[in-house]
Design an enzyme around this catalytic site. Structure first.
Site, PDB file in Angstrom:
ATOM      1  N   GLY A  87       0.842  -1.201   0.000  1.00  0.00           N
ATOM      2  CA  GLY A  87       0.000   0.000   0.000  1.00  0.00           C
ATOM      3  C   GLY A  87       0.867   1.237   0.000  1.00  0.00           C
ATOM      4  N   GLY A  89       2.795   3.720   1.296  1.00  0.00           N
ATOM      5  CA  GLY A  89       3.374   3.965   2.617  1.00  0.00           C
ATOM      6  C   GLY A  89       3.931   5.366   2.746  1.00  0.00           C
ATOM      7  NE  ARG A  90       8.719   6.425  -0.885  1.00  0.00           N
ATOM      8  CZ  ARG A  90       9.921   6.693  -1.324  1.00  0.00           C
ATOM      9  NH1 ARG A  90      10.587   7.689  -0.818  1.00  0.00           N
ATOM     10  NH2 ARG A  90      10.466   5.971  -2.264  1.00  0.00           N
ATOM     11  CE  LYS A 110       8.136   7.446  -5.108  1.00  0.00           C
ATOM     12  NZ  LYS A 110       8.575   6.860  -6.390  1.00  0.00           N
ATOM     13  NE  ARG A 180       0.582   1.108  -6.934  1.00  0.00           N
ATOM     14  CZ  ARG A 180       1.714   1.785  -6.817  1.00  0.00           C
ATOM     15  NH1 ARG A 180       2.853   1.162  -6.947  1.00  0.00           N
ATOM     16  NH2 ARG A 180       1.698   3.073  -6.548  1.00  0.00           N
ATOM     17  CG  ASP A 249       5.253  -3.432  -5.254  1.00  0.00           C
ATOM     18  OD1 ASP A 249       5.814  -4.517  -5.488  1.00  0.00           O
ATOM     19  OD2 ASP A 249       5.838  -2.468  -4.744  1.00  0.00           O
ATOM     20  CG  ASP A 259       7.816   3.028  -7.605  1.00  0.00           C
ATOM     21  OD1 ASP A 259       8.406   4.049  -7.205  1.00  0.00           O
ATOM     22  OD2 ASP A 259       7.075   2.361  -6.882  1.00  0.00           O
TER      23      ASP A 259
HETATM   24  P1  AMP Z   1       8.887   1.224  -3.556  1.00  0.00           P
HETATM   25  O1  AMP Z   1      10.206   0.583  -3.305  1.00  0.00           O
HETATM   26  O2  AMP Z   1       8.956   2.714  -3.696  1.00  0.00           O
HETATM   27  O3  AMP Z   1       8.133   0.581  -4.681  1.00  0.00           O
HETATM   28  O4  AMP Z   1       8.041   0.986  -2.254  1.00  0.00           O
HETATM   29  C1  AMP Z   1       7.630  -0.268  -1.800  1.00  0.00           C
HETATM   30  C2  AMP Z   1       6.709  -0.092  -0.633  1.00  0.00           C
HETATM   31  O5  AMP Z   1       7.392   0.529   0.464  1.00  0.00           O
HETATM   32  C3  AMP Z   1       5.491   0.775  -0.899  1.00  0.00           C
HETATM   33  O6  AMP Z   1       4.453   0.287  -0.101  1.00  0.00           O
HETATM   34  C4  AMP Z   1       5.969   2.121  -0.418  1.00  0.00           C
HETATM   35  O7  AMP Z   1       4.889   3.003  -0.137  1.00  0.00           O
HETATM   36  C5  AMP Z   1       6.733   1.752   0.832  1.00  0.00           C
HETATM   37  N1  AMP Z   1       7.742   2.732   1.212  1.00  0.00           N
HETATM   38  C6  AMP Z   1       8.849   3.070   0.537  1.00  0.00           C
HETATM   39  N2  AMP Z   1       9.537   4.024   1.177  1.00  0.00           N
HETATM   40  C7  AMP Z   1       8.848   4.324   2.297  1.00  0.00           C
HETATM   41  C8  AMP Z   1       9.027   5.238   3.376  1.00  0.00           C
HETATM   42  N3  AMP Z   1      10.097   6.058   3.442  1.00  0.00           N
HETATM   43  N4  AMP Z   1       8.087   5.270   4.337  1.00  0.00           N
HETATM   44  C9  AMP Z   1       7.029   4.455   4.295  1.00  0.00           C
HETATM   45  N5  AMP Z   1       6.798   3.577   3.316  1.00  0.00           N
HETATM   46  C10 AMP Z   1       7.690   3.498   2.313  1.00  0.00           C
HETATM   47 MG    MG Z   2       6.529   1.105  -5.674  1.00  0.00          MG
END
Ligand code: AMP
Ligand code: MG
Length: 482
Positions: A87, A89-90, A110, A180, A249, A259
């Site tokens: 989901g 997360g940021r 983001k 996604r 994802d 991404d």
């Molecule tokens: P990503 O590597 O950007 O595709 O992120 C994979 C997952 O980790 C997704 O659910 C993101 O929202 C979460 N995520 C990545 N960085 C952070 C962060 N700094 N804080 C919280 N969630 C994160």
């Molecule tokens: Mg991602």
């Protein structure tokens, strides 16, 4: 403010399973770093009368535009092969904006703070990685490759803690949607067939309305995605793009590249090239990208099984047949793409051998992927003794013979120029631009961005951007930037 926002939010109307209602967490001292005026125009948004201060507030989420309805989206994903519930997360989706042509765009922040999907993360992003996403996504767009876009970056005035303190930032991402493969996996994992059907219908209405009357929507959606994703990955292969983190994802149902974490462009040709520091086993190496695309599509197919046919065995057979067709589709597309890169009209039995011989030669001689095609197009390059090599000269002879088949008035050069970029975001140039931008000087970043806007044009001021990085012992590495 008369910006021209026209929000029409539909995803936020779906049931609680799909999302969390949440606002961006305000930041201390937002400061606009860059705004994409060209993209704003395409979205029919006009920021010209808005003060720098208000733009900073707007693109940090400290104030939300009228009509927005912000949510964090739920999704799951296979990360390096392992299934996880994830989901946003940021990130928060602040709404769906309609352009004057009634095109629908997700507007997403983001780096906007924690959500209930944040797990152990801080919900924030650092300036470097957000500017990196900005420049590479815009470069991909200019390369005519489907991609999410970048509308703005603001600094938050807060530090984020990584292995050191870094300036925090928020990127405004614009996408056809953020649905996604992982969104389907999330809903499928909940084992609620009704909601799965809602998601299929929602996706079809949004992206593939020609399937609205289909007799087997789930199967047709699978076939459309196979088509879209094979086209996308062929485009990546064409320009030497390595996504770096092709988790399910990070595969969008729209067929856009999404991404930009550890992605990078290959310099010298090596099919096993990996830049990402966390990709220890080369799962997402250049040459593995089509295989992983197929693997991800198989995960998508699994979600749809209960909707493809009531009889599971029949459903599995239909889905398997569709997935097994991927290689054929990919291979045909890849071969045609490579023919275009070499300016070959028509199809000749030996084309594949001619192509593979060139790639082999490039690999053995560590020839630069982009520049080898530039050399074939007679584009001026820096010093390059490598192309005087005897084996290459022999290959050239065969290539010339083949080019002259079905070729009227030297049309091959036109074809080649439409698919072979002259400038790409070379890793060392990206790093240089990010370094000076992080130090507060955005000029170099903007100059580079401008050059990347016309990647197929041979201009007088681009030689410095064509040269590969000087060869050092240090291997270039990228990081997720999370
Ligand atoms: P990503 O590597 O950007 O595709 O992120 C994979 C997952 O980790 C997704 O659910 C993101 O929202 C979460 N995520 C990545 N960085 C952070 C962060 N700094 N804080 C919280 N969630 C994160
Ligand atoms: Mg991602």
């Amino acid at each position: 403010m008369t910006i021209g926002w026209h929000f029409d939010n539909t995803y936020s109307k779906l049931s609680e399973t799909f999302k969390e209602e949440i606002k961006p967490i305000p930041v201390k001292n937002p400061e606009l770093v860059i705004l994409n005026e060209q993209l704003a125009k395409e979205l029919n948004l006009d920021f010209s009368n808005i003060s720098q201060q208000d733009l900073s507030k707007l693109f940090s989420g400290n104030i939300l535009p009228e009509g927005s309805h912000s949510i964090a989206q739920a999704y799951a994903g296979h990360q390096f092969g392992h299934f996880t519930m994830l989901g946003d997360g940021r990130a928060v989706l602040i709404g769906e904006h309609l352009s004057n042509k009634n095109q629908r765009f997700d507007i997403q922040f983001k780096g906007s703070g924690r959500t209930s999907f944040s797990r152990r993360g801080d919900g924030r992003a650092a300036l470097g990685p957000m500017l990196r996403e900005y420049i590479i996504s815009e470069a991909m767009h200019a390369l005519n490759i489907p991609t999410t876009r970048s509308l703005a970056v603001v600094k938050t005035g807060e530090n984020v803690i990584r292995d050191q303190f870094l300036p925090g930032a928020i990127l405004t991402r614009v996408a056809a949607s953020h649905i996604r493969v992982g969104t389907f996996q999330y809903i499928a994992a909940k084992q609620n067939l009704e909601e799965l059907e809602i998601l299929v219908n929602f996706t079809i209405d949004r992206h593939y309305p020609n399937l609205q009357k289909s007799k087997n929507k789930a199967l047709d959606l699978l076939n459309v995605l196979i088509d879209k994703q094979s086209e996308l990955v062929v485009n990546w292969m064409r320009v030497g793009f390595i996504h770096g983190v092709m988790n399910t994802d990070n595969m969008a149902i729209s067929g856009e590249t999404i991404d930009y974490g550890p992605c990078a462009f290959m310099d010298h040709y090596d099919p096993q090239t990996v830049f990402s520091s966390i990709d220890e086993y080369g799962r997402y190496a250049y040459d593995n990208q089509p295989k992983i695309t197929k693997w991800n599509l198989a995960r998508f197919a699994e979600c749809l099984i209960p909707l493809i046919d009531k009889d599971e065995e029949t459903a599995v057979k239909l889905a398997t047949d569709a997935i097994n067709n991927f290689e054929n589709i990919y291979e045909t597309r890849w071969l045609n793409m490579m023919r275009d890169k070499l300016g070959l009209f028509g199809e000749v039995k030996n084309d594949k051998k001619l192509i593979l011989d060139l790639l082999d030669w490039m690999k053995i001689n560590k020839a630069d992927f982009t520049n080898t095609f530039c050399y074939l197009m007679n584009i001026k390059l820096g010093k390059n003794k490598i192309y005087l090599n005897q084996e290459f000269t022999n290959w050239l002879e065969l290539w010339h013979k083949r080019v002259n088949l079905n070729n009227l008035n030297n049309k091959h050069l036109e074809l080649m120029k439409s698919v072979n970029p002259i400038v790409i975001p070379r890793n060392h140039k990206v790093e240089e631009a990010l370094k000076t931008a992080s130090e507060g000087n955005i000029k170099r970043f903007n100059d580079f961005l401008k050059i990347l806007q016309t990647p197929y044009e041979n201009k007088s001021n681009i030689l410095d951007f064509q040269n590969p990085a000087p060869i050092t012992n240090e291997k270039y590495q990228t990081f997720c930037g999370t």
